[in-house]
Every structure is written in C-alpha cells, then in structure tokens.
Design a protein around this motif. Sequence first.
Motif, mmCIF file in Angstrom:
data_model
loop_
_atom_site.group_PDB
_atom_site.id
_atom_site.type_symbol
_atom_site.label_atom_id
_atom_site.label_comp_id
_atom_site.label_asym_id
_atom_site.label_seq_id
_atom_site.Cartn_x
_atom_site.Cartn_y
_atom_site.Cartn_z
ATOM 1 N N LEU A 46 -5.146 1.207 -3.329
ATOM 2 C CA LEU A 46 -6.130 0.149 -3.112
ATOM 3 C C LEU A 46 -5.787 -1.102 -3.919
ATOM 4 N N LEU A 59 -15.720 1.493 -1.537
ATOM 5 C CA LEU A 59 -15.249 0.805 -2.741
ATOM 6 C C LEU A 59 -14.477 -0.462 -2.359
ATOM 7 N N GLY A 60 -13.639 -0.328 -1.337
ATOM 8 C CA GLY A 60 -12.881 -1.482 -0.859
ATOM 9 C C GLY A 60 -13.790 -2.614 -0.402
ATOM 10 N N THR A 115 -13.466 5.553 -0.379
ATOM 11 C CA THR A 115 -12.484 4.515 -0.712
ATOM 12 C C THR A 115 -12.762 3.238 0.067
ATOM 13 N N ALA A 116 -13.185 3.400 1.325
ATOM 14 C CA ALA A 116 -13.506 2.220 2.149
ATOM 15 C C ALA A 116 -14.720 1.487 1.585
ATOM 16 N N GLY A 150 -6.774 7.130 -4.278
ATOM 17 C CA GLY A 150 -6.870 5.935 -3.428
ATOM 18 C C GLY A 150 -6.776 4.642 -4.217
ATOM 19 N N GLY A 153 -9.695 -0.605 2.184
ATOM 20 C CA GLY A 153 -10.065 0.688 1.610
ATOM 21 C C GLY A 153 -9.733 1.836 2.547
ATOM 22 N N ALA A 191 -13.301 -3.319 3.303
ATOM 23 C CA ALA A 191 -13.496 -1.952 3.789
ATOM 24 C C ALA A 191 -12.270 -1.483 4.558
ATOM 25 N N GLY A 248 -7.406 4.712 1.499
ATOM 26 C CA GLY A 248 -7.956 6.060 1.540
ATOM 27 C C GLY A 248 -7.152 6.980 2.457
ATOM 28 N N MET A 259 -5.069 -4.593 -2.181
ATOM 29 C CA MET A 259 -6.092 -5.626 -2.332
ATOM 30 C C MET A 259 -5.464 -6.930 -2.829
ATOM 31 N N LEU A 319 -10.496 9.657 -3.544
ATOM 32 C CA LEU A 319 -10.959 8.363 -4.052
ATOM 33 C C LEU A 319 -10.127 7.935 -5.266
ATOM 34 N N SER A 330 0.849 -1.187 0.000
ATOM 35 C CA SER A 330 0.000 0.000 0.000
ATOM 36 C C SER A 330 0.888 1.242 0.000
#
Lengths: 209, 213
Positions: free
Chosen positions: B142, B202-203, B199-200, B138, B165, B162, B169, B146, B135, B30
């Motif tokens: 991300l 989306l995560g 972002t969370a 991010g 994310g 999350a 984020g 991920m 975002l 990350s």
Amino acid sequence: MRGGERAADACPAGGGVTLPVEAANLGSNGVEDIDLQIQSLIALSQAGDRAAYGQLLALMAPRLRAYFNRRLQDPADAEDLVQETLIAIHTKRETYNPALPFAPWVYGIARYKLIDHFRRRGVRRHVPLEEAGEILAESDTEAGATRADLNRLLARLPARQRGLLEDVRLRGLTIAEAAPRHGYSEGAAKVALHRTLKSLSASVAADED
Amino acid sequence: MKTEDLIAGLAMEPGFPGPRRMERKLFLWSGVGALAAALLTVLVLGPRPDMDQIAGVASFLGKAGYTLALAGAGLWLARRLGQPGARAKGPLLALVLLLVGGLIATAVELAMIPAGERAAQLMGHSAMICPLAILGLGLLALCPAMVVARRLAPVRPAAAGAAIGLLAGGLSATAYGLHCAETAVSFLVVWYGLGVLATAVLGAAIGARVLRW
C-alpha cells in the motif's frame, strides 16, 4: 499566481518556445479539426517535441479562459484558474491515456479546479457535469468545435434533422433561413430543432451513464 | 505572471509520456511491495507445509488466481479513477463479477457439505489471523503504491485510495497464500476477502488525505 511563478522561476524567460501562428490563431479558421490537431500534437510531444507540447498548451489556454470566464464573475479569478489548470494538465499529463479523447480529460481537470476554487472560497456551488466536448468548443477566439466528438453524436441523427441543426447551431443561420434548405416550414423547423436537441441531450445523458 | 510565460515555462519540460506509463509504475511499485510481503511471509511465517505436493501447489495457485484478479481489478480501477473524464464502469463490473462469483462459489461449496460441518469449513484453522495478516502485509504494497498514486488525478480521492487498497490487498493476500494452507473456497472468499476489504478501507482513508491535488 504562486504555482505559476514557481514554474516560471524554474525555467527562466527567454528560452521559451515560439508558438507558430497557426496554433495561436486557430480560431480564425473555425473548420480546423481541433481534435485531430490535438492528437497529432500529443503524438509529437510523446516523441519528445517540446514545441508541439507548448502549442498544445497554447491551444488550450483560450478555451480554458472562455470556460472559466463564463462561470466566474472576476476575470482575474478566471485567469488564475486558467493557469492552475494548465499547471495541472502539465503535472498530471501522465494520467492522460492517448487512446481516449482529449476533451473529457481536460474538461475533468478544469471542472475539478473550478470546484476546488469554490470550495476554497467557501462557496457551496453545484458545478453540473456538462458534455466534455464543450471545453474545446468554447474559446474566446471563437475557435472550431470539437468536430470528432460532435460528429459522433450528430451521426446518430437522421440526415434532415442533422442538416437543420448544423445550419442553425453551427453555421449560425436563422431558423427562417435554414428551414427551406431542408424542406421544413419555419414552424416545423422549430419543432424539429427542439426535438432534435432533446434527443441529442438524451443520448448524451445515456452516454454519461 | 502572464499565461503565455507560464506555458513557455511548462513547455521547457518533456511533454506527454508514452502510453501506459502510469499503469507500469503502479504495477512496478506495488509489485515491489508485494515481493517484500512474499519474502516476509515465507521467511517469518514459513511456507505452507504442503507446498512440496501437487495438491498444495494447485491450491495455492487457485487462491492466487482469485486474489491476483482482485488486485488486477484494483489496478484497473485506480487507473480509471485517477484519470479525469474516464469512466470506471469496466473495472467496477469486473470487481462485482469477482465478488458475486466468489459468493456463489462459497454458497455452492457450503451447500454441498452436511450442515453440521459448514461452520468448521468456513472457519478453517486461521480465520481470525488471516484478515489481519493480509492487512498487515498489505501495508508493504500500500505504501509504495500510494506514493505512486499521488501522480494520479482522481476527482474522488477516497475512491481512488480504495482502489489502490484493493490492489495492495489483492497482492498481499496472494503473498499470504504462500503460508496459509487453508483450501476451502468459502474460507478464501470470506476471510481473504475481509483482509482485502480492510486494506481497501484503509486505502480509502489514506487516499482521502494524500490523493488530493
């Protein structure tokens, strides 16, 4: 089981580890401190000892088998799940934090695999969250309980109740046999045992929160 | 196949790795994404104009402290959620404290200025761009996070997503702070917070799909 075969293909037979008898037959001496043994096997395995790693997996297999057999009708399904769980232990071994007890980690994986199994079958089945130490206590070779986890819980009980509970639940004495050893009448022992188990499960529940 | 053969096969590979390897990997990958986000911020958006003054640097560091703390909570939470049998109480508590602390600071800041100026203070000059930029940046953190997170074993994949994310984020919000010259606490908490939240979310959506095992 497909995943298992793949793993086996990658590692041709013949070169497997030999498992010392102690590891395979741990069940015969039920007093073994299995938690301690697991921790030392993990430490050895972290130091690159592959035999220790194999021993650890071999130690888990009968326990997982007992866990799944108790919850599934078909032994073949249970054996598939044993293998899937062993593979998951292997592929997810990075997620184990050696500073934490091993039992909840293995239990978490086994439970996830069991839920996954029901989901694949389209069965809606609630898999209750149990005390994680159970997974080490359960074994089709009737192996030793998870002493460290268990001792921690038992230590919270008054000595007399603890002694009674240990005699009845761990050493397998009847209530009639155990009661006089701790100064209970048989009736009082039954009541005490019931209360003790209730307070134990309450303290486990409190731990879960 | 027989279970003993399976075990023998598995034991051909290295056993348990050393401690904290998972944390290090998540942090590393990350972090690589965050560096890319920082580079993109500075090169494309340009650094904040007051970066050559003490006040500007102090403002950046203050904001970075908060957004990095959010990222740290995300890393901690992801690690716990990705570990069967572990409890996520600690990181969740940290997260709640950060959010409640931020909201209290926002309320205090807005309460101390005249009512007529509150809206302007809260909206700053870039309220609409900020969450979108965070975002967008991010995504750079991300994606690699991920990929690493697929090695986790989350019992609840969406929740773990999350957390990843949140990590991404928080890092991208820190990177965006290199460009954004807003100094209000309320702006940070609300708009940066919204970007991190997006972002969370989306995560979580990605995690529900890719973090199954």
